[in-house]
Design a protein around this motif. Structure first.
Motif, PDB file in Angstrom:
ATOM      1  N   TYR A   1       0.827  -1.204   0.000  1.00  0.00           N
ATOM      2  CA  TYR A   1       0.000   0.000   0.000  1.00  0.00           C
ATOM      3  C   TYR A   1       0.869   1.264   0.000  1.00  0.00           C
ATOM      4  O   TYR A   1       0.549   2.251  -0.666  1.00  0.00           O
ATOM      5  CB  TYR A   1      -0.935   0.001   1.208  1.00  0.00           C
ATOM      6  CG  TYR A   1      -2.117  -0.921   1.064  1.00  0.00           C
ATOM      7  CD1 TYR A   1      -2.950  -0.831  -0.041  1.00  0.00           C
ATOM      8  CD2 TYR A   1      -2.411  -1.877   2.019  1.00  0.00           C
ATOM      9  CE1 TYR A   1      -4.038  -1.669  -0.190  1.00  0.00           C
ATOM     10  CE2 TYR A   1      -3.503  -2.732   1.882  1.00  0.00           C
ATOM     11  CZ  TYR A   1      -4.304  -2.615   0.778  1.00  0.00           C
ATOM     12  OH  TYR A   1      -5.384  -3.451   0.638  1.00  0.00           O
TER      13      TYR A   1
ATOM     14  N   ALA B   1       0.999   4.311  -2.862  1.00  0.00           N
ATOM     15  CA  ALA B   1       0.729   5.706  -2.502  1.00  0.00           C
ATOM     16  C   ALA B   1       1.998   6.546  -2.419  1.00  0.00           C
ATOM     17  O   ALA B   1       1.969   7.651  -1.880  1.00  0.00           O
ATOM     18  CB  ALA B   1      -0.006   5.748  -1.157  1.00  0.00           C
TER      19      ALA B   1
ATOM     20  N   LEU C   1       1.914  10.203  -3.662  1.00  0.00           N
ATOM     21  CA  LEU C   1       1.129  11.043  -2.757  1.00  0.00           C
ATOM     22  C   LEU C   1       1.923  11.380  -1.505  1.00  0.00           C
ATOM     23  O   LEU C   1       1.956  12.534  -1.058  1.00  0.00           O
ATOM     24  CB  LEU C   1      -0.165  10.322  -2.383  1.00  0.00           C
ATOM     25  CG  LEU C   1      -1.065  11.024  -1.360  1.00  0.00           C
ATOM     26  CD1 LEU C   1      -1.571  12.339  -1.930  1.00  0.00           C
ATOM     27  CD2 LEU C   1      -2.228  10.118  -0.977  1.00  0.00           C
TER      28      LEU C   1
ATOM     29  N   LEU D   1      -7.203  11.130   1.752  1.00  0.00           N
ATOM     30  CA  LEU D   1      -6.475  10.263   0.829  1.00  0.00           C
ATOM     31  C   LEU D   1      -5.618   9.250   1.576  1.00  0.00           C
ATOM     32  O   LEU D   1      -5.613   8.050   1.254  1.00  0.00           O
ATOM     33  CB  LEU D   1      -5.599  11.108  -0.094  1.00  0.00           C
ATOM     34  CG  LEU D   1      -6.254  11.704  -1.334  1.00  0.00           C
ATOM     35  CD1 LEU D   1      -5.312  12.681  -2.018  1.00  0.00           C
ATOM     36  CD2 LEU D   1      -6.671  10.610  -2.302  1.00  0.00           C
ATOM     37  N   VAL D   2      -4.866   9.716   2.579  1.00  0.00           N
ATOM     38  CA  VAL D   2      -3.984   8.827   3.323  1.00  0.00           C
ATOM     39  C   VAL D   2      -4.776   8.022   4.358  1.00  0.00           C
ATOM     40  O   VAL D   2      -4.504   6.829   4.577  1.00  0.00           O
ATOM     41  CB  VAL D   2      -2.864   9.629   4.003  1.00  0.00           C
ATOM     42  CG1 VAL D   2      -1.970   8.723   4.841  1.00  0.00           C
ATOM     43  CG2 VAL D   2      -2.032  10.353   2.951  1.00  0.00           C
TER      44      VAL D   2
ATOM     45  N   GLU E   1      -6.100   4.879   2.934  1.00  0.00           N
ATOM     46  CA  GLU E   1      -5.116   3.810   2.802  1.00  0.00           C
ATOM     47  C   GLU E   1      -4.759   3.218   4.157  1.00  0.00           C
ATOM     48  O   GLU E   1      -4.502   2.011   4.265  1.00  0.00           O
ATOM     49  CB  GLU E   1      -3.858   4.346   2.113  1.00  0.00           C
ATOM     50  CG  GLU E   1      -4.077   4.816   0.686  1.00  0.00           C
ATOM     51  CD  GLU E   1      -4.630   3.712  -0.199  1.00  0.00           C
ATOM     52  OE1 GLU E   1      -4.241   2.545  -0.019  1.00  0.00           O
ATOM     53  OE2 GLU E   1      -5.475   4.017  -1.061  1.00  0.00           O
TER      54      GLU E   1
END
Length: 481
Positions: free
Chosen positions: A398, A402, A405, A424-425, A428
């Motif tokens: 993951y 990402a 980002l 967004l984070v 995840e």
């Protein structure tokens, strides 16, 4: 008595002691040459020492569980499998619903094309870019504009290869700093906008990568079959079935407005049943792995639902999810997020549960006198090593996805708290931790189920003449299959 058939349909013929008492076909003979008497101890008084050659099948498949326990397992799994396939039949879609293309992102009409010529031209002559009126080059766009004005651009002639305008050519201007450069003979993907002016109807949007991807897929299949042989072939077939369920059932059903969580649970369960039984056989050992995977999936679904709601995760965090929500506003985006968590965890769950179940069976085969507690404690030590590697793999997977980002947050000098708090984070983080909790929980759950099944009931045998085998005392007693 005819040969016994194990759960993998391999014949196992029990040896018989001189006294007529059958021995356990899965126990190795004692090192002093005596015939085994069930637990490797000295023979009871009155029993003669065997001097004949005794065959051991410890290298073969694990002993099957009794017929009674197989019925119990079937009573649990058959209704579950029936419910899964009935659910698929009820929710089966009639294909993705039709809609008018928006011309945005992936929702564009595309055709295949080829670059037939490339020539260098002055960027000023084709108005490739304009310097900001203020002359400010402190911004990235300003610097790119100046570089475009002072550099030389490429003018590519592109020929459309598919669609109603096959054979038509158009020009594509490529600036010197563009991330995608074009070369003569290169295969490309072009977007078609029928409502635009004729000279602007086609534009290059990507490179055609079908050939290298096909070669890589073929190499992958070849390696899997060469190393895995028939198991590898069945794994590839189950992989194809998984993608078929995903593309023909899960995705169209969600687009037609079905509950994403319900569709994901049914689809993931169908994939699990097909993949596990096809790759590992229709055995009690595989059935225990299926039960362990099912329990873990339910836990992941429950935790995911709670924390996605608690953290107020909308599931609509980027351009792609925004486009989906714009085209199909009736889709529950948070439910779609939870469905992704369940499907994403399934592949690793299969690996963990099958490994743990196999470890329990092999430990029991190595020492059939072990009780359920002893088998569990030995197998859970293997599981702890597996937990450490799997959780680390999942988190890094993951994090790798990402990485751009995270790099943007690092450039902005944001604190770890601010980074984690952004949706967004946070999305995840929830996805990773919920999936990891399910993976960790699958180890003790599957190990406990397998230890109980493999130790609770053992298939017995009969001595010559049909007499039941002599009792071996306590938990070691064998019953007729």
């Amino acid at each position: 008595m005819g040969p016994l058939i194990s759960c993998d349909d391999q014949p196992v013929t029990p040896s018989t002691m001189p006294s007529g008492e059958p021995t356990d076909p899965h126990e190795p003979p004692p090192s002093d040459g005596r015939a085994p008497n069930g637990r490797g101890r000295s023979p009871e008084p009155g029993h003669s020492h065997g001097h004949g050659h005794v065959h051991s099948h410890a290298h073969g498949p694990a002993a099957p569980v009794s017929k009674h326990l197989r019925k119990v397992i079937a009573a649990v799994l058959i209704p579950f499998a029936a419910a899964v396939f009935v659910g698929m039949a009820v929710l089966w879609p009639n294909g993705a619903p039709a809609h008018e293309r928006s011309g945005v992102g992936f929702d564009r009409q595309t055709e295949q094309a080829r670059v037939v010529a490339v020539e260098r031209v002055d960027c000023k002559s084709v108005n490739a870019s304009q310097v900001p009126p203020t002359g400010d080059t402190s911004t990235p766009s300003g610097r790119e504009a100046v570089a475009g004005q002072n550099g030389s651009c490429k003018k590519a002639t592109v020929e459309v290869g598919t669609g109603p305008d096959k054979g038509r050519t158009f020009f594509e201007i490529v600036q010197p700093g563009a991330p995608r450069q074009l070369a003569e003979g290169q295969e490309v993907v072009v977007a078609y906008a029928p409502d635009a002016p004729r000279d602007l109807q086609y534009s290059v949007i990507d490179v055609n990568r079908k050939l290298p991807l096909a070669v890589l897929a073929g190499l992958f299949a070849l390696v899997v079959v060469l190393v895995g042989r028939m198991r590898g072939l069945f794994a590839l077939i189950s992989l194809a079935i998984s993608f078929t369920v995903l593309t023909l059932f899960i995705l169209p059903a969600i687009l037609q407005g079905a509950n994403p969580l319900l569709v994901a649970v049914i689809g993931a369960s169908a994939i699990m049943l097909v993949a596990l039984y096809m790759c590992h056989g229709l055995t009690a050992r595989t059935s225990v792995a299926v039960l362990g995977t099912l329990v873990s999936l339910l836990l992941i679904g429950l935790l995911g639902s709670v924390f996605i709601d608690w953290a107020f995760l909308s599931g609509n965090t980027d351009d792609n999810t925004g486009l989906i929500h714009g085209l199909y506003p009736e889709i529950d985006m948070s439910g779609l997020l939870l469905a992704g968590v369940i499907i994403g965890s399934l592949g690793v769950l299969d690996d963990v549960t099958v490994t743990q179940t196999s470890a329990v069976w092999e430990l029991h085969q190595a020492d059939p006198s072990m009780g359920p507690r002893a088998v569990y404690l030995a197998a859970i030590r293997i599981g702890r090593d597996h937990i450490a590697s799997v959780v680390n793999t999942l988190v890094l997977a993951y994090a790798g996805a990402a990485l751009p980002l995270l790099l943007l947050f690092s450039i902005a000098n944001s604190s770890m708290g601010s980074v984690a708090n952004s949706e967004l984070v946070a999305e995840e983080i929830v996805r990773t931790l919920v999936g990891s909790i399910g993976l960790v929980a699958s180890v003790p759950v599957t190990t406990a189920l397998a230890a109980l099944v493999v130790s609770a009931d053992r298939p017995g045998s009969q001595a010559a003449g049909g007499a039941p085998a002599a009792g071996r005392g306590g938990r070691g007693r064998r019953r007729k299959r």
